[in-house]
Design an enzyme around this catalytic site. Structure first.
Site, short mmCIF file in Angstrom:
data_model
loop_
_atom_site.label_atom_id
_atom_site.label_comp_id
_atom_site.label_asym_id
_atom_site.label_seq_id
_atom_site.Cartn_x
_atom_site.Cartn_y
_atom_site.Cartn_z
N GLU A 141 -1.91 -3.62 1.69
CA GLU A 141 -1.07 -2.86 2.61
C GLU A 141 -0.63 -1.53 2.00
O GLU A 141 -0.83 -1.27 0.80
CB GLU A 141 0.16 -3.68 3.00
CG GLU A 141 0.99 -4.09 1.80
CD GLU A 141 2.47 -4.11 2.09
OE1 GLU A 141 2.97 -3.15 2.69
OE2 GLU A 141 3.13 -5.08 1.68
N VAL B 24 3.19 -5.46 6.32
CA VAL B 24 2.40 -6.71 6.37
C VAL B 24 1.93 -6.96 7.81
O VAL B 24 0.77 -7.33 8.03
CB VAL B 24 3.22 -7.90 5.84
CG1 VAL B 24 2.54 -9.23 6.16
CG2 VAL B 24 3.44 -7.76 4.33
N ASP C 97 6.64 -9.29 10.59
CA ASP C 97 5.62 -9.96 9.76
C ASP C 97 5.46 -11.42 10.20
O ASP C 97 4.34 -11.94 10.25
CB ASP C 97 6.03 -9.97 8.28
CG ASP C 97 6.04 -8.58 7.65
OD1 ASP C 97 5.69 -7.61 8.34
OD2 ASP C 97 6.43 -8.49 6.47
N LYS D 115 10.57 -11.46 0.37
CA LYS D 115 11.37 -10.68 -0.58
C LYS D 115 12.77 -11.29 -0.77
O LYS D 115 13.39 -11.77 0.18
CB LYS D 115 11.43 -9.22 -0.13
CG LYS D 115 10.11 -8.50 -0.44
CD LYS D 115 10.15 -7.04 -0.15
CE LYS D 115 10.18 -6.76 1.32
NZ LYS D 115 8.94 -7.13 2.02
N1 PSU Z 1 6.02 -6.31 -0.66
C1 PSU Z 1 6.51 -5.55 -1.68
N2 PSU Z 1 7.13 -4.38 -1.33
C2 PSU Z 1 7.27 -3.97 -0.02
C3 PSU Z 1 6.74 -4.77 1.03
C4 PSU Z 1 6.13 -5.94 0.65
O1 PSU Z 1 6.40 -5.91 -2.85
O2 PSU Z 1 7.85 -2.90 0.22
C5 PSU Z 1 6.88 -4.30 2.49
C6 PSU Z 1 5.82 -4.95 3.37
O3 PSU Z 1 5.11 -3.92 4.00
C7 PSU Z 1 6.61 -5.76 4.40
C8 PSU Z 1 7.83 -4.92 4.54
O4 PSU Z 1 5.91 -5.92 5.60
O5 PSU Z 1 8.11 -4.62 3.15
C9 PSU Z 1 8.94 -5.63 5.28
O6 PSU Z 1 9.72 -4.70 5.94
P1 PSU Z 1 10.71 -5.16 7.13
O7 PSU Z 1 11.69 -6.07 6.46
O8 PSU Z 1 11.36 -3.89 7.64
O9 PSU Z 1 9.87 -5.81 8.18
#
Ligand code: PSU
Ligand code: MN
Length: 297
Positions: free
Chosen positions: A22, A104, A138, A155
């Site tokens: 990604e 993702v 995601d 995360k």
């Molecule tokens: N994994 C990492 N760092 C990141 C991400 C994933 O180590 O920054 C990103 C991915 O693109 C994931 C996004 O889809 O963080 C999630 O963002 P949100 O919580 O706004 O959906």
């Protein structure tokens, strides 16, 4: 509309191993210049594992599967020019001819369209703490696209129990890679149990073959960070609490929240969170390559 690079197209036609990567991680998850180094290292790790890397992004309105080295560098240098693009943003950003760094969810959609089954990232999105109505797309995307994502769980800044519950509700299998615990990104275990596990890439490939035989949903291969790269659980949890407080004080919401928290943690830990993030992402890419190779043979 999909632009697939010559190298990736040739690999797919020959039914060789391909691993999707990604680009939000590069543009919005890490600072310059570490982001470029990690972007390149992820691709190299996939190659070293005998598979072809396909870093995915939107380049001048074109959903691109396998960006060039120059495009990767541009994304790392000028991240603000690449909008954070989730699955729902693909149409609007492409129609406007814009540039986008795919999360993702968007990466999963494009990988599936290109016929790529394996995807490596750091940690998937999920249910946010504090605001459990803020759920990363995601999760819903993985429920409907037949792609296996190798990640160190979700995360750590998220509400991990709720995230795991939501995945269960959506019917996305979460498979521990040599673990029976849901990993917690910077830390090996969240303390939450998983029902299924695999011991090797070979076993993972067999499981995916069976899964894709009758299911059109995705799979999460949850691989814990290596012991030697893991951060101290209580220390990082303290920093996460402070990061969340800082975000609340500044009124950071929606799409900006994840990048803000990751940036705060990198500063607060003297980049130790960044080093851990790099290590786990590279380990995920290596395992994804192994599984892709096993699946292709
Ligand atoms: N994994 C990492 N760092 C990141 C991400 C994933 O180590 O920054 C990103 C991915 O693109 C994931 C996004 O889809 O963080 C999630 O963002 P949100 O919580 O706004 O959906
Ligand atoms: Mn969100």
């Amino acid at each position: 509309m999909l632009h697939v690079s010559d190298e990736v197209r040739a690999a797919l036609v020959a039914k060789k191993a391909v691993v999707a990567l990604e680009s939000t991680l590069i543009a919005h998850g890490m600072p310059w210049p570490e982001n470029l180094e990690v972007g390149r290292a992820l691709e190299q790790t996939v190659r070293d594992g005998g598979a072809i890397p396909a870093t995915i992004a939107i380049v001048r309105g074109k959903p691109t599967v396998g960006v060039s080295g120059a495009e990767l560098e541009k994304m790392a240098r000028t991240p603000a020019a690449f909008k954070k693009c989730g699955a729902a943003d693909l149409g609007p950003i492409c129609a406007a001819g814009g540039d986008g760094a795919t999360t993702v969810s968007a990466t999963t959609v494009l990988a599936a369209r290109a016929g790529i089954r394996l995807f490596a990232t750091g940690g998937i999105g999920g249910v946010h703490r504090g605001d459990s109505a803020d759920v990363s797309s995601d999760l819903a995307t993985l429920a409907r696209e037949p792609v296996a994502v190798v990640s160190a769980g979700a995360k750590a800044i998220l509400d991990l129990p709720r995230t795991l519950e939501m995945l269960e509700t959506l019917g996305v299998p979460v498979i521990g890679v040599r673990t029976s615990m849901f990993p917690a990104f910077y830390v090996e275990s969240s303390g939450l149990s998983l029902e299924h596990r695999v011991e090797s890439a070979f076993e993972a490939a067999a499981l995916l073959r069976a899964h894709f035989e009758f299911s059109s949903s995705g799979v999460i291969l949850a691989k814990p960070i290596a012991k030697e790269s893991a951060l101290d659980a209580s220390q990082i949890e303290e920093e996460i609490s402070r990061a969340l407080e800082d975000a609340a004080n500044k009124g950071v919401r929606g799409k900006a929240i994840t990048p803000h928290l990751l940036g705060y943690l990198a500063d607060a830990t003297g980049k130790r969170s960044l080093v851990a993030n790099r290590a786990l992402a590279l380990a995920n890419a290596a395992f994804a390559a192994e599984v892709a190779v096993a699946l292709a043979s």
